[in-house]
Design an enzyme around this catalytic site. Structure first.
Site: not given
Ligand code: NAP
Length: 320
Positions: A139, A142-143
């Site tokens: 993701c 997200c990261d």
């Protein structure tokens, strides 16, 4: 709101992505007692999408988390209950009533809508599990911010891979897309954006056969699928975007699926078990988008209402 043991609901919706939240809105607004069970964060994969440009009504686009928060708020306006727990099993008794067992206990429901979406496919190569969360990610939204000024790899050639690659250019110094063929599967508009982005490079006809590093990702072993030759490629992060698989474990025995495990429904979202519906990405369908997921959710809720009405009608008739 905490569900107490033995509570009986009209509709149990499993999954709070776009399909589940849309189903919740329609069911709640129809005054059906409705519960949504979600094991992770509300919003599903759409909530991990940085920017959504193709959801009608937002000409400038809208952030995935923002859109999904709005959908949840709208459903909550109609007294929908939410529980944050994994559903472990669903069964149906001879009267057609469902028992749903979740981390918060067991309850019954007249209908169930499965809207669990998909989970990212892993590569299944050495090093992947060990380095998951410390350089291996599924993701970018997200990261991505953890990879500022680093050189990262994105594995895959579909829409997800290209969306991830484009997003990562905000942070990374270079993004290399590793694809097993010589052309992308992604839609043309995304391809054009990627080909014109100076931070994105492509490594064609190649697969990752190992992810290397001890406490962080240091690189990968790449194999040329035409020659079989292998080589080391240095990288600070590896984003895997090679597709997804449907999350259906707990209803596998109750529904027909296609050869890839997606739940087969008719155009009224009915599965092979009466009263059990499926909506969104978990369904066998041709287009997996937020806009098709919300449409599925609305249809499933309306059909759930019809099912409850018919069941009620038959049980009243049988009593007379
Ligand atoms: P996908 O379309 O199935 O693409 C998966 C990609 O990964 C393909 O390029 C495939 O290669 C490659 N791949 C599969 N297994 C691999 C393996 N073991 N090793 C290396 N490469 C592998 O999946 P997706 O990109 O996640 O998209 C899923 C659905 O969501 C699609 O319907 C897509 O349109 C939709 N989606 C839309 C958007 C958007 O509109 N913005 C964004 C994300 C996803 P081959 O091409 O050789 O098969």
């Amino acid at each position: 709101m905490q569900l107490h043991e033995g509570k009986n609901m009209d509709v149990a919706i499993i999954g709070a992505g776009p399909a589940g939240l849309s189903a919740a809105l329609y069911a709640g607004r129809a005054k059906l007692s409705t519960v949504v069970a979600e094991q992770g964060v509300s919003g599903g994969q759409a909530a991990t999408t940085h920017w959504i440009e193709n959801y009608p009504g937002f000409p400038e686009g809208i952030s995935g988390p923002d859109l999904m928060q709005r959908m949840e708020q709208q459903a909550r306006k109609f007294d929908v209950e939410f529980i944050h727990a994994a559903v472990n099993s669903v069964s149906r008794d001879s009267r057609g009533c469902f028992s749903v067992t979740s981390g918060e206990g067991e309850f019954t429901a007249g209908t169930v809508i499965v809207a669990t979406g998909t989970v990212p496919q892993s590569l299944g190569v050495p090093g992947e599990d060990k380095l998951r969360g410390i350089g291996v990610s599924y993701c970018a939204t997200c990261d991505g911010p953890f990879f500022r000024e680093k050189e990262v790899l994105v594995i895959g050639g579909g829409d997800s891979a290209i969306v991830e690659a484009l997003f990562l250019t905000r942070f990374a110094s270079k993004v290399t897309v590793i694809h097993r063929r010589g052309e992308l599967r992604a839609t043309k508009v995304l391809q054009d954006d990627a080909f014109s982005n100076s931070k994105i490079e492509f490594c064609w006809h190649s697969v990752v056969s190992e992810i290397l590093g001890d406490s962080k990702v240091e690189g990968v072993t790449l194999r040329d699928v035409r020659t079989g030759d292998t080589r080391f490629m240095e990288a600070g992060g590896v984003f895997v975007a090679i597709g997804s698989r449907p999350d259906t474990g707990f209803v596998e025995s109750m529904v027909d699926t296609d050869e890839r495990g997606y739940v087969i429904t008719d155009d009224r979202m009915r599965t092979s078990t009466p009263g059990l519906f499926a909506a969104g990405d978990v369904r066998a369908k041709s287009l997996r988008q937020v806009v098709t997921a919300v449409s599925d959710g609305a249809v499933a809720a309306v059909e759930a209402e019809k099912h409850l009405f018919e069941r009620q009608r038959f049980s009243t008739r049988d009593k007379h």
